[in-house]
Design a protein around this motif. Structure first.
Motif, PDB file in Angstrom:
ATOM      1  N   VAL A  55     -48.454 -65.927 -24.776  1.00  0.00           N
ATOM      2  CA  VAL A  55     -47.495 -64.823 -24.710  1.00  0.00           C
ATOM      3  C   VAL A  55     -46.952 -64.755 -23.284  1.00  0.00           C
ATOM      4  O   VAL A  55     -47.716 -64.737 -22.325  1.00  0.00           O
ATOM      5  CB  VAL A  55     -48.158 -63.482 -25.093  1.00  0.00           C
ATOM      6  CG1 VAL A  55     -47.129 -62.351 -25.057  1.00  0.00           C
ATOM      7  CG2 VAL A  55     -48.798 -63.580 -26.477  1.00  0.00           C
ATOM      8  N   TYR A 101     -43.487 -63.187 -20.682  1.00  0.00           N
ATOM      9  CA  TYR A 101     -42.308 -62.322 -20.592  1.00  0.00           C
ATOM     10  C   TYR A 101     -41.320 -62.967 -19.630  1.00  0.00           C
ATOM     11  O   TYR A 101     -41.710 -63.711 -18.709  1.00  0.00           O
ATOM     12  CB  TYR A 101     -42.666 -60.900 -20.147  1.00  0.00           C
ATOM     13  CG  TYR A 101     -43.272 -60.782 -18.779  1.00  0.00           C
ATOM     14  CD1 TYR A 101     -42.473 -60.584 -17.651  1.00  0.00           C
ATOM     15  CD2 TYR A 101     -44.655 -60.858 -18.599  1.00  0.00           C
ATOM     16  CE1 TYR A 101     -43.035 -60.477 -16.380  1.00  0.00           C
ATOM     17  CE2 TYR A 101     -45.219 -60.746 -17.343  1.00  0.00           C
ATOM     18  CZ  TYR A 101     -44.400 -60.555 -16.238  1.00  0.00           C
ATOM     19  OH  TYR A 101     -44.962 -60.445 -14.991  1.00  0.00           O
ATOM     20  N   ILE A 147     -48.685 -63.849 -19.682  1.00  0.00           N
ATOM     21  CA  ILE A 147     -49.246 -62.498 -19.574  1.00  0.00           C
ATOM     22  C   ILE A 147     -50.719 -62.511 -19.193  1.00  0.00           C
ATOM     23  O   ILE A 147     -51.197 -61.596 -18.527  1.00  0.00           O
ATOM     24  CB  ILE A 147     -48.992 -61.730 -20.890  1.00  0.00           C
ATOM     25  CG1 ILE A 147     -47.665 -60.955 -20.772  1.00  0.00           C
ATOM     26  CG2 ILE A 147     -50.115 -60.805 -21.247  1.00  0.00           C
ATOM     27  CD1 ILE A 147     -47.255 -60.205 -21.999  1.00  0.00           C
ATOM     28  N   THR A 161     -38.305 -59.546 -21.626  1.00  0.00           N
ATOM     29  CA  THR A 161     -38.469 -59.821 -23.056  1.00  0.00           C
ATOM     30  C   THR A 161     -39.787 -60.556 -23.276  1.00  0.00           C
ATOM     31  O   THR A 161     -40.094 -61.529 -22.583  1.00  0.00           O
ATOM     32  CB  THR A 161     -37.303 -60.673 -23.583  1.00  0.00           C
ATOM     33  OG1 THR A 161     -36.090 -59.939 -23.465  1.00  0.00           O
ATOM     34  CG2 THR A 161     -37.510 -61.033 -25.046  1.00  0.00           C
ATOM     35  N   VAL A 162     -40.557 -60.103 -24.230  1.00  0.00           N
ATOM     36  CA  VAL A 162     -41.872 -60.685 -24.505  1.00  0.00           C
ATOM     37  C   VAL A 162     -41.738 -61.721 -25.621  1.00  0.00           C
ATOM     38  O   VAL A 162     -41.211 -61.421 -26.696  1.00  0.00           O
ATOM     39  CB  VAL A 162     -42.890 -59.600 -24.902  1.00  0.00           C
ATOM     40  CG1 VAL A 162     -44.272 -60.220 -25.106  1.00  0.00           C
ATOM     41  CG2 VAL A 162     -42.950 -58.508 -23.843  1.00  0.00           C
ATOM     42  N   LYS A 171     -43.501 -65.171 -27.793  1.00  0.00           N
ATOM     43  CA  LYS A 171     -44.647 -65.994 -28.167  1.00  0.00           C
ATOM     44  C   LYS A 171     -44.166 -67.434 -28.152  1.00  0.00           C
ATOM     45  O   LYS A 171     -43.128 -67.749 -28.740  1.00  0.00           O
ATOM     46  CB  LYS A 171     -45.139 -65.606 -29.567  1.00  0.00           C
ATOM     47  CG  LYS A 171     -46.484 -66.204 -29.957  1.00  0.00           C
ATOM     48  CD  LYS A 171     -46.946 -65.620 -31.296  1.00  0.00           C
ATOM     49  CE  LYS A 171     -48.299 -66.184 -31.696  1.00  0.00           C
ATOM     50  NZ  LYS A 171     -48.751 -65.627 -32.986  1.00  0.00           N
ATOM     51  N   THR A 216     -39.794 -55.961 -25.798  1.00  0.00           N
ATOM     52  CA  THR A 216     -39.620 -55.922 -24.346  1.00  0.00           C
ATOM     53  C   THR A 216     -40.756 -55.134 -23.709  1.00  0.00           C
ATOM     54  O   THR A 216     -41.313 -54.217 -24.333  1.00  0.00           O
ATOM     55  CB  THR A 216     -38.275 -55.268 -23.956  1.00  0.00           C
ATOM     56  OG1 THR A 216     -38.232 -53.941 -24.503  1.00  0.00           O
ATOM     57  CG2 THR A 216     -37.107 -56.084 -24.483  1.00  0.00           C
ATOM     58  N   LEU A 217     -41.084 -55.492 -22.472  1.00  0.00           N
ATOM     59  CA  LEU A 217     -42.210 -54.875 -21.790  1.00  0.00           C
ATOM     60  C   LEU A 217     -42.081 -53.366 -21.652  1.00  0.00           C
ATOM     61  O   LEU A 217     -43.085 -52.651 -21.623  1.00  0.00           O
ATOM     62  CB  LEU A 217     -42.386 -55.483 -20.393  1.00  0.00           C
ATOM     63  CG  LEU A 217     -43.298 -56.700 -20.241  1.00  0.00           C
ATOM     64  CD1 LEU A 217     -43.405 -57.081 -18.783  1.00  0.00           C
ATOM     65  CD2 LEU A 217     -44.676 -56.441 -20.827  1.00  0.00           C
ATOM     66  N   ILE A 265     -48.427 -57.566 -28.460  1.00  0.00           N
ATOM     67  CA  ILE A 265     -48.930 -58.408 -27.365  1.00  0.00           C
ATOM     68  C   ILE A 265     -50.424 -58.641 -27.518  1.00  0.00           C
ATOM     69  O   ILE A 265     -50.905 -59.776 -27.459  1.00  0.00           O
ATOM     70  CB  ILE A 265     -48.636 -57.761 -25.996  1.00  0.00           C
ATOM     71  CG1 ILE A 265     -47.139 -57.759 -25.699  1.00  0.00           C
ATOM     72  CG2 ILE A 265     -49.380 -58.504 -24.878  1.00  0.00           C
ATOM     73  CD1 ILE A 265     -46.759 -57.006 -24.430  1.00  0.00           C
ATOM     74  N   GLY A 288     -47.203 -56.367 -17.262  1.00  0.00           N
ATOM     75  CA  GLY A 288     -47.435 -57.616 -17.983  1.00  0.00           C
ATOM     76  C   GLY A 288     -48.907 -57.899 -18.183  1.00  0.00           C
ATOM     77  O   GLY A 288     -49.369 -58.172 -19.295  1.00  0.00           O
TER      78      GLY A 288
END
Length: 642
Positions: A117, A119, A132, A154-155, A157, A171-172, A181, A628
């Protein structure tokens, strides 16, 4: 896998190599890292296997499986060759004039995770992904043009093989992304496949007991369940025949619905355990099973696997009968309701009231007997309440109450009884703490004014420590340190006893809805009851690896829940930069960590350049937060004299 790779140092006979090990062996043969001599495979000189750690600066550290290496081995960033944190790797030692050994990654033998994961963050003119879990920045397999259309933070995978984006999580800055997450970090899933859902729903919603004439009909007995107020699945129900001093422990008969090697079983084995967030659960089984047909819901017939345990006048179990049954739970209680009943503050169904009060007296005596060889730790479980927006409303510690103790000792009786029935399968073992940890514990206790001398009888030593702690009024704090010094309880295919409970034999029988270990055990016990040795042995295939995997999955389930709470605490801390709060020191060593102990409790705050004894009470100012990594940075501004 560690055992197999270690055994290559002394030679592995070709005929004893398992399927998954043979796949690794082919890789090692291809790169000429092993040699074969007289039907045995040996790891060639200069090669080394182990687990990879990666620092925030990008330097790798190989933790060797070979015990001849006393230190970890440095792998410079340029020599990591695409390996990731936690991977089991093959490395080759390199010539270096430096004091520490160096190596280069040759191959990833087992990936820790297929996905990571990240960001998005801007570095100069480029958008990259920041991992992360370790903070490392990596290029993503996507054009800069497409990455720039996404908001920063933006998070994503990504696939660890090629850094390709597989899913956009959110988004975080959105609190609703925290759950995604935490699950994605450990590759956990909330939703089930359509095949699993269809298989689960095929059993319907109700049990027709006329279809189960071979089962013992216990629907006339007033069973009840006792669980947290917000529980959705009910694994266990109890009934006490006070005239004959017989305790019935009825457990949801999940194995009746989840057949070995079915789609449901494969998914349950992959998950291993249910995961509990403050606002929801991520179940091991689809909800149509876990919260419906398997769950011992009140006012309906349900299939159960039952222990009927007869006690003598000294409260020893003199008969432990196990059988398949149909029960009908008469009442669903919360812990709070039962506490009021036990305190004689509330009346309930007369039939249940008539047996629950004498059962409580029995379980109090059972606990006294148990603590002659085991321990009673006053540990509290942190509970968090969050609002609909995903922000913390409150935290509290859940204390053990009389109702918890009543249920616990009934479940312990059943778990012990189950362990006696097999000599190989799934056991819950807890080894004594090692000498090094006990000596560190004694050092920490000395700083708190408890001077103790080491003695080999750890049961006696810990009892004396707890007695001293009671005398000076710091029992709860001291129990935290004792628990910290303990080894973790684990699953194993052979029984080695449970140190903490003081039991020679112990297993997990009572939670098959939320633990795969218990589901396996139920199948083994049924095969044992039927004297079906062929089935019993078949179910035991690869049981050692299954137990090892269960231990990993259990730790992961815990970490998912902790990671989620850390993320909620981090969001709270973002709103409280430069504010001060009361804390206590919970960890020392490489990094000092304080635990929040104010109106809100439980958040970990990492302290920079500060050292002091464990449990010291301090005032901490929140200085910074990394959303994060969910890491809160603080500074001690006052040490409290308490």
């Amino acid at each position: 896998m560690k055992e197999f790779l270690n055994s290559l140092l002394t030679g592995v006979d070709d005929k004893f190599i398992k399927v998954d090990e043979r796949e690794i062996l082919r890789v090692l043969e291809t790169i000429k890292a092993v040699s074969k001599h007289k039907n045995k495979y040996y790891l060639n000189d200069g090669y080394i296997c182990g687990k990879l750690d990666i620092s925030s600066g990008g330097t790798g550290f190989l933790m060797p499986y070979d015990r001849r290496f006393k230190q970890d081995i440095i792998i410079e960033n340029k020599n990591i060759n695409g390996a990731h944190f936690g991977d089991i790797i093959l490395a080759k030692l390199t010539n270096s004039k430096k004091a520490r050994l160096h190596a280069t990654v040759i191959a990833v033998l087992v990936m820790a995770n297929e996905t990571s994961v990240v960001y998005t963050k801007k570095f100069g003119m480029a958008i990259m992904g920041v991992n992360i879990t370790n903070g490392l920045s990596i290029p993503l397999k996507a054009s800069q043009k497409s990455l720039k259309t996404l908001p920063l933070g933006t998070v994503l995978k990504i696939n660890n093989l090629d850094n390709d984006i597989t899913e956009v999580l959110g988004t975080l800055d959105d609190p609703q992304v925290d759950e995604k997450i935490s699950l994605a970090i450990y590759n956990k899933k909330d939703k089930f496949t359509k095949t699993c859902e269809n298989e689960a729903s095929s059993f319907g919603d109700s049990v027709d007991k006329s279809m189960y004439k071979e089962r013992v009909d216990l629907t006339h007995l007033p069973f009840c369940t006792i669980d947290p107020i917000d529980a959705k699945d009910f694994d266990d129900a109890i009934y006490f025949d006070k005239e004959n001093r017989v305790i019935y422990v009825a457990i949801a008969d999940v194995s009746e619905y989840v057949a070995a090697y079915s789609a449901l079983d494969k998914e349950a084995k992959f998950r291993g355990f249910s995961i509990y967030f403050p606002h929801k659960s991520v179940p091991m089984l689809p909800r149509s099973l876990s919260e419906n047909i398997c769950s011992l819901n009140p006012d309906c017939d349900r299939l159960a696997f039952v222990f009927k345990i007869s006690l003598d006048s000294e409260l020893n179990a003199v008969n432990e009968e196990l059988f398949e049954a149909v029960i009908h739970s008469k009442k669903r209680f919360s812990y709070d309701e039962v506490d009021e009943i036990l305190a004689l503050k509330k009346q309930t169904d007369k039939e249940i009231q008539s047996w629950i009060l004498p059962l409580f007296e029995i379980t109090k005596k059972l606990k006294i007997n148990r603590l002659k060889n085991g321990f009673d730790f006053r540990s509290k479980e942190l509970r968090m309440t969050i609002d609909e927006g995903g922000h913390i409303l409150a935290t509290r510690f859940e204390n053990e109450t009389p109702s918890h103790a009543l249920i616990e000792d009934c479940m312990l009786l059943a778990n012990k009884a189950a362990a006696k029935r097999i000599n190989r399968g799934v056991f819950r073992n807890h080894a004594p703490a090692d000498l090094k940890k006990i000596n560190l514990l004694l050092d920490d206790l000395a700083l708190l004014g408890i001077e103790m001398v080491y003695e080999s009888d750890l049961v006696s030593l810990i009892a004396k420590i707890q007695q001293k702690a009671d005398e000076i009024g710091i029992r709860e704090d001291v129990d935290k340190l004792i628990i910290k010094a303990q080894k973790r309880a684990e699953y194993s295919s052979s029984p080695n006893g449970h140190f903490g409970l003081g039991f020679d034999l112990y297993t997990h029988f009572t939670s098959p809805i939320r633990r795969y270990s218990d589901l396996i055990l139920h199948r083994l016990l049924k095969a044992n009851l039927a004297n079906n040795k062929k089935l019993f042995d078949y179910l035991l295939l690869d049981i050692e690896n299954t137990c090892t995997k269960l231990n990993e999955l259990e730790r992961e389930a815990d970490r998912v829940a902790w990671d989620f709470m850390d993320r909620k605490f981090a969001r709270w801390a973002m709103q409280n930069i430069d504010k001060t709060f009361q804390c206590y020191i919970s960890e020392t060593g490489n990094q000092t960590v304080a635990k929040l102990d104010d109106e809100l409790k439980g958040a970990r705050i990492f302290l920079e350049n500060y050292n002091c004894p464990l449990l010291t009470k301090v005032i901490v100012k929140i200085k910074d937060v990394d959303l994060g990594s969910a890491k809160i940075i603080g500074k001690v501004i006052e040490k409290l004299d308490v």
